[in-house]
Enzyme design. Structure first.
Site, short mmCIF file in Angstrom:
data_model
loop_
_atom_site.label_atom_id
_atom_site.label_comp_id
_atom_site.label_asym_id
_atom_site.label_seq_id
_atom_site.Cartn_x
_atom_site.Cartn_y
_atom_site.Cartn_z
N GLU A 87 0.83 -1.20 0.00
CA GLU A 87 0.00 0.00 0.00
C GLU A 87 0.87 1.25 0.00
O GLU A 87 1.87 1.32 0.70
CB GLU A 87 -0.90 0.02 1.25
CG GLU A 87 -1.89 -1.14 1.31
CD GLU A 87 -2.97 -1.05 0.25
OE1 GLU A 87 -3.12 0.02 -0.36
OE2 GLU A 87 -3.67 -2.07 0.04
N HIS A 104 -1.52 -5.58 1.51
CA HIS A 104 -2.71 -6.43 1.41
C HIS A 104 -2.36 -7.67 0.59
O HIS A 104 -1.69 -7.57 -0.45
CB HIS A 104 -3.87 -5.67 0.76
CG HIS A 104 -4.78 -5.01 1.76
ND1 HIS A 104 -4.95 -3.66 1.83
CD2 HIS A 104 -5.58 -5.54 2.73
CE1 HIS A 104 -5.82 -3.37 2.80
NE2 HIS A 104 -6.21 -4.50 3.36
N CYS A 146 -7.59 -2.43 8.60
CA CYS A 146 -6.25 -2.47 8.00
C CYS A 146 -5.68 -1.06 7.87
O CYS A 146 -4.55 -0.80 8.27
CB CYS A 146 -6.28 -3.17 6.64
SG CYS A 146 -6.45 -4.96 6.80
N ARG A 156 -17.48 -0.41 6.76
CA ARG A 156 -18.62 -0.97 6.00
C ARG A 156 -19.31 -2.07 6.79
O ARG A 156 -20.51 -2.29 6.66
CB ARG A 156 -18.08 -1.52 4.66
CG ARG A 156 -19.10 -2.17 3.76
CD ARG A 156 -18.47 -2.66 2.46
NE ARG A 156 -17.39 -3.63 2.64
CZ ARG A 156 -17.58 -4.93 2.90
NH1 ARG A 156 -18.78 -5.42 3.01
NH2 ARG A 156 -16.54 -5.74 3.05
N1 PCA Z 1 -8.39 -7.26 6.27
C1 PCA Z 1 -9.30 -6.22 6.71
C2 PCA Z 1 -9.19 -6.19 8.20
C3 PCA Z 1 -8.50 -7.45 8.59
C4 PCA Z 1 -7.95 -7.98 7.33
O1 PCA Z 1 -7.20 -8.96 7.22
C5 PCA Z 1 -9.05 -4.89 6.02
O2 PCA Z 1 -8.62 -4.89 4.85
O3 PCA Z 1 -9.31 -3.82 6.60
#
Ligand code: PCA
Length: 222
Positions: A85, A174, A148, A95
């Site tokens: 990111e 991610h 996240c 959400r």
């Molecule tokens: N993904 C979520 C929260 C926990 C995770 O593994 C997110 O993208 O916010």
């Protein structure tokens, strides 16, 4: 060889959320826990998928470990690539409820902090090196507005404030779903655990060796 004086790397992952029995971000952190990469020892930490509580866990780990590098991981179901990111924003806008049934809307993560921080990982060099190793990867320009991004923002704020080792770098990545998750949701892209673990290892090596990021185009029109 490492000992207790070796530099430490913190790799965080999340507990499973949204009815999924598994979260690859934690499976990767768990797999790397205790491993020595580029002379530094990895400490894996599982974070709760809860606003606020996840930050307390992170803050405690930064204080205790004083890591030289922090890589936070989260699942982005539907993504097909390993996606460092670029930017964390100072907003919570959920959400779905978190695991403590909290669902903040348009609240700042940290009052008085800047609107945003850039990752201090060499994200373009990471993408470049992963592609060279045959692992699909792209820069992402949004970490969303759920837990996240919440963790990513607090991490970058605390690193900017010197709450880890001097000059420590960090960021958020991610990751795609695992094949066993995709098998229950036909059409969902996935990446196997071994590739995800290899990708984080390569990210660590790159982050510990590349000081000046590459100037390669990773822009998006929208
Ligand atoms: N993904 C979520 C929260 C926990 C995770 O593994 C997110 O993208 O916010």
């Amino acid at each position: 060889m490492t000992d207790s004086t070796s530099p430490r790397i913190l790799v965080t992952g999340f507990e499973p959320f949204e009815q999924d029995p598994v979260n690859p971000s934690w499976e990767v952190a768990r797999a790397l826990h205790g491993e020595t990469v580029a002379g530094a020892i990895v400490h894996g930490l599982q974070l709760r998928c809860v606003f606020g509580e996840s930050l307390r866990q992170l803050q405690e780990a930064l204080a205790q470990l004083q890591p030289v590098l922090v890589i936070s991981l989260g699942l982005a179901g539907g993504r097909s690539e390993f996606t460092p990111e670029r930017v964390a924003i100072n907003i919570d806008d959920a959400r779905i409820p978190d695991h403590a049934a909290r669902q903040p809307v348009d609240q700042v993560v940290i009052p008085g902090a800047p609107a945003a921080y850039f990752s201090t990982l060499p994200i373009k060099a990471v993408v470049h090196n992963l592609r060279a190793r045959g692992i699909p990867s792209s820069v992402s320009n949004t970490a969303g507005t759920f837990v996240c991004n919440h963790v990513f923002f607090a991490l970058m704020h605390w690193l900017a404030q010197g709450k880890a080792a001097p000059g420590a770098r960090g960021g958020f990545i991610h990751v795609p779903a695992l094949p066993e998750q995709a098998a229950r949701k036909p059409g969902m892209p996935s990446m196997c655990l071994a590739d995800q673990v290899a990708a984080v290892r390569e990210t660590i090596r790159t982050a510990l060796t590349v000081t000046q990021d590459l100037k390669e185009n990773a822009g998006q029109l929208h």
